[in-house]
Design a protein around this motif. Structure first.
Motif, mmCIF file in Angstrom:
data_model
loop_
_atom_site.group_PDB
_atom_site.id
_atom_site.type_symbol
_atom_site.label_atom_id
_atom_site.label_comp_id
_atom_site.label_asym_id
_atom_site.label_seq_id
_atom_site.Cartn_x
_atom_site.Cartn_y
_atom_site.Cartn_z
ATOM 1 N N SER A 559 1.131 -1.182 -0.048
ATOM 2 C CA SER A 559 0.098 0.098 0.080
ATOM 3 C C SER A 559 1.025 1.266 -0.016
ATOM 4 C CB SER A 559 -0.939 0.022 1.289
ATOM 5 O OG SER A 559 -1.642 1.206 1.231
ATOM 6 N N LYS A 562 0.534 3.365 3.256
ATOM 7 C CA LYS A 562 1.241 3.196 4.453
ATOM 8 C C LYS A 562 2.666 3.421 4.221
ATOM 9 C CE LYS A 562 -1.911 -0.327 5.942
ATOM 10 N NZ LYS A 562 -2.074 -1.801 6.172
ATOM 11 N N GLN A 563 3.247 2.887 3.207
ATOM 12 C CA GLN A 563 4.554 2.829 2.728
ATOM 13 C C GLN A 563 4.896 2.757 1.211
ATOM 14 O OE1 GLN A 563 7.261 0.495 5.130
ATOM 15 N NE2 GLN A 563 9.037 1.168 3.866
ATOM 16 N N THR A 615 4.236 7.723 12.583
ATOM 17 C CA THR A 615 3.271 8.440 11.979
ATOM 18 C C THR A 615 2.925 9.912 12.701
ATOM 19 O OG1 THR A 615 2.056 6.520 11.023
ATOM 20 C CG2 THR A 615 0.700 8.565 11.006
#
Length: 794
Positions: A559, A562-563, A615
């Protein structure tokens, strides 16, 4: 005198013969014409009676001798008619070629005489016409009769040859009777009468070598084996005589130059039996040793000689060539000589003709031989290296002073001088090596790096101690042997891309490596992951065993939110001793792809597998950036809102801003000293005042109730009209300020005193309204209540 007597006797005999012939002919003609003289008639066809005309001409002579030189005219002949009774009533007339000029006639007797000397070679005959007429009436008594007078030839022209000089060639050693050349003479006398033009040839000079044929004039050889080398040129005189060669005939001569041409009848011959030559042992192949020459008296191609070495102990060491310009044999060195090995050589040289005449082969061989002795002279020779070149080896990273190898040279002379060695520094500019001058050992001066320079090419000199000019030079190639001192690395910078929906265990990139070391220190590369991430859940390696590795996805479902960035460390090891390894990082980006797997977009957020950011930290950084941007925007907005007041309310401020100038203004750029905004109408404060720094988006049309001010001498009315227009039109620049005046008032002599008429875009103000100075500014000041006054200069 003898010739003249013979000619006279000959002419007399001819005249006597001609008289007899003429008399006989006249008698024959008279007999033939006799019937007509007596008036006989003959019947023709059908009873017609024919009348024959009476002819009675007599010719006593038909010839005249040429070149007659007597005191009286010569009698050529006589004309006589049968009807001539001798009473003188008949007149004889002569016409035709030469009549009256050369030939004259006695009109009573008919005798014809030649009054000039005649030349048969100029003209051989004349055609004349005779006629007998009545002397009183000129009536023809006889028809005209034509006859020919021939000029009798005498031998008055000698023979003449076509050329005064002749040139001819004949080969030497020709057989007797060989034709050389034919000479021809001609005689202008009459060849059909007597022997005046009958020629006979004879040789006056040139015996006993040549002869001539009496009738044809062909010259032939008279002696056998005439030798060109003994005598090459002969001069021959040939005579041509008329009258058949008899006494009294005339003659002419010509000269003939006869040259004997060469034939190859002589073999080459050496003038001596032995030639002595010498050459230094220091000579190089191709140098001339000496020359020898075989003499051949023949010329041209018959005298060409070629030389060759046919025997001797120096056949392999020497060669001989022919110099065709000098006809010499040139002995040259073929191989290097060594005085210490052999001090002299012997050669047997042969000289032979290039072209041989088969007729003379029986005379013997056309060649000759000679012995050539060559002495070798001793010379001080330079040193000689034992090898033409050297190839040495040394380990890289070896300490300074390491022995590389040795070169060796010796003096070939009997003196055996000592040798000293040195390196040509032009071939070793960085001074990597040194050499021992005594024994020729080469050593390193500094550490060598094979990856920097794998081969070093230097030159070494060997010089004799007793003669520094005698030196030799040899190339030395030094190979730097490899040591495994370089770790393998990526062959290039790699960056991989994977799709978010990629499947597990799928290879997505193949990596290759590169090692600066030699192949012996890295025959195969080994790829692996660092121990700390060897069990990472994202990627794994597959060694292809061909010095490449494939990167595989261990799981699916990445993804970008996400990264979107992974940094994968890969360890590469070589197979050297000891082995070398390095860690290289592969950048892997997660990208959005379509259903076919084609890349659509990729983000650049980095994520380190073993040390990532949280995050919350990323949100804090983003908040700081937003706050900083808000502060910057507020600062810019406040800065823009700060501006100058549109109207100056205090009267003292207006007065303070009106300044009197005593000099010329600075032009359109001078805006600091006087602010024209102070001349704005103060009454406009209570009304609508548009912003000075913002230009209205649309223009208002002038109100219909206002009319333009006419160009009148009433300045007050003009200014009031402009002020009223400005009050009712808030869009007119400079927005509620004094308007532009294009009116030139009376009394202003100077006119516009500065460059206010030019427009500029550097200021918000329009300076065109400052065109009119003097009394109008003064009027304006009074109108706006200013306590200060303007003079005309201001």
């Amino acid at each position: 005198p003898k010739m003249k007597e013979d000619s006279c006797l000959h002419a007399a005999l001819i005249c006597l013969g001609m008289l007899c012939y003429s008399h006989a002919l006249s008698t024959e003609k008279l007999n033939h014409l006799r019937p007509s003289l007596h008036g006989h008639h003959e019947k023709g066809k059908e009873g017609q009676v024919l009348h024959r005309s009476k002819r009675g001409w007599v010719w006593n002579q038909f010839f005249v001798i040429e070149e007659y030189t007597g005191p009286d005219p010569v009698l050529v002949g006589r004309l006589h008619s049968d009807i001539d009774s001798g009473d003188g009533n008949i007149k004889y007339i002569l016409s035709g070629e030469g009549a009256g000029i050369i030939f004259v006639i006695d009109d009573k007797s008919g005798n014809i005489h030649a009054t000039k000397t005649l030349d048969r070679e100029e003209r051989a005959q004349y055609t004349l016409t005779a006629q007998a007429v009545d002397r009183n009436t000129n009536r023809p008594l006889e028809p005209p009769s034509e006859f020919i007078v021939k000029v009798q030839d005498i031998n008055d022209n000698p023979p003449e040859f076509l050329h005064e000089n002749y040139h001819a060639n004949v080969p030497e050693r020709s057989n007797v009777g060989t034709s050389v050349i034919q000479v021809t003479a001609s005689d202008a006398d009459d060849p059909t009468y007597g022997n005046s033009a009958k020629l006979v040839y004879s040789i006056l000079e040139g015996q006993p070598y040549f002869s001539v044929e009496a009738q044809t004039g062909i010259i032939r050889t008279a002696l056998p084996n005439m030798d060109r080398e003994a005598k090459e040129e002969y001069h021959v005189v040939i005579q041509a005589k008329d009258m058949g060669g008899h006494m009294g005939g005339l003659s002419g001569t010509t000269k003939v130059t006869i040259t004997l041409t060469d034939v190859n009848d002589n073999p080459p011959k050496f003038p001596q039996s032995v030639y002595q030559m010498s050459i230094s042992e220091a000579s190089i192949p191709g140098e001339e040793v000496g020359r020898l020459k075989a003499k051949d008296p023949d010329i041209g191609e018959n005298g060409l000689v070629t030389y060759s070495i046919i025997d001797g102990d120096g056949v392999e060491m020497f060669e001989i060539t022919t110099d065709y310009e000098t006809q010499e044999g040139v002995v040259k060195l073929k191989k290097l000589l060594d005085f210490e090995t052999k001090k002299s050589y012997s050669l047997k040289v042969e000289a032979a003709n290039v072209h041989i005449d088969p007729k003379f082969i029986s005379n013997g061989p056309f060649k000759d031989t000679v012995t050539v002795k060559v002495a070798v002279e001793d010379a001080d020779e330079p040193p000689i290296f034992l090898a033409p070149n050297y190839i040495l080896e040394v380990q890289e990273n070896a300490a300074a002073g390491a022995v590389v190898g040795r070169v060796h040279a010796k003096d070939p002379d009997a003196a055996n001088s000592a040798i000293r060695y040195s390196i040509d520094r032009h071939t070793d500019l960085e001074r990597y090596f040194s050499i021992n001058p005594e024994d020729g050992y080469i050593k390193t001066i500094k550490t060598l790096d094979r990856e920097e320079i794998a081969w070093h090419n230097i030159s070494v000199f060997a010089t004799e101690v007793h003669n520094r000019h005698q030196e030799a030079k040899v190339p030395v190639a030094i190979k730097v042997l490899d040591v495994n001192d370089n770790a393998p690395k990526f062959a290039s910078t790699y960056e991989a891309f994977i799709c978010e929906n990629t499947q597990s265990n799928q290879p997505f990139i193949t990596i290759t490596a590169d090692d600066k070391d030699d192949a012996a220190n890295g025959p195969r590369f080994i790829f692996s992951l660092p121990p700390e991430i060897i069990h990472n859940p994202n990627f794994t390696l597959r060694d292809n065993r061909d010095n490449t590795v494939s990167i595989l996805v261990r799981r699916g479902g990445f993804s970008r939110q996400k990264q979107d960035l992974y940094l994968l460390p890969i360890v590469i090891s070589d197979g050297g001793v000891p082995p070398m390894s390095s860690t290289n990082t592969l950048t892997i980006r997660v990208c959005g792809c379509d259903s076919n797997g084609s890349l659509l977009s990729c983000n650049a957020e980095a994520y380190i597998l073993n040390a990532g950011l949280s995050t919350g930290a990323l949100i804090a950084i983003l908040a700081c950036i937003v706050i900083l941007l808000v502060i910057v925007v507020l600062f810019v907005t406040l800065k823009r809102q700060k501006k100058e007041p549109l109207i100056v309310f205090e009267e003292e401020d207006v007065r303070e801003n009106i300044i009197t100038y005593d000099d010329e203004g600075g032009g359109e750029e001078d805006t600091e000293a006087f602010d024209i905004a102070t001349l704005q109408n103060p009454d406009g404060i209570n009304g609508f005042i548009p912003r000075k720094d913002i230009k209205p988006e649309y223009q208002y049309m002038p109100r219909p109730g206002l009319r333009p001010a006419p160009n009148s001498v009433d300045v007050d009315d003009f200014i009031n009209t402009r002020i009223q227009e400005a009050d009712n039109d808030p869009t007119a620049p400079p927005y509620d300020s004094i308007q532009i005046y294009g009116y030139e008032g009376r009394g202003s002599v100077a006119g516009s005193l500065s460059s206010l008429e030019s427009a500029t875009t550097d200021s918000d103000l329009d300076y065109d309204y400052l065109q009119n100075w003097g009394p109008r500014f003064k009027k304006l000041a009074d109108l706006y209540g200013s306590k200060d006054t303007f003079d005309d200069d201001s």
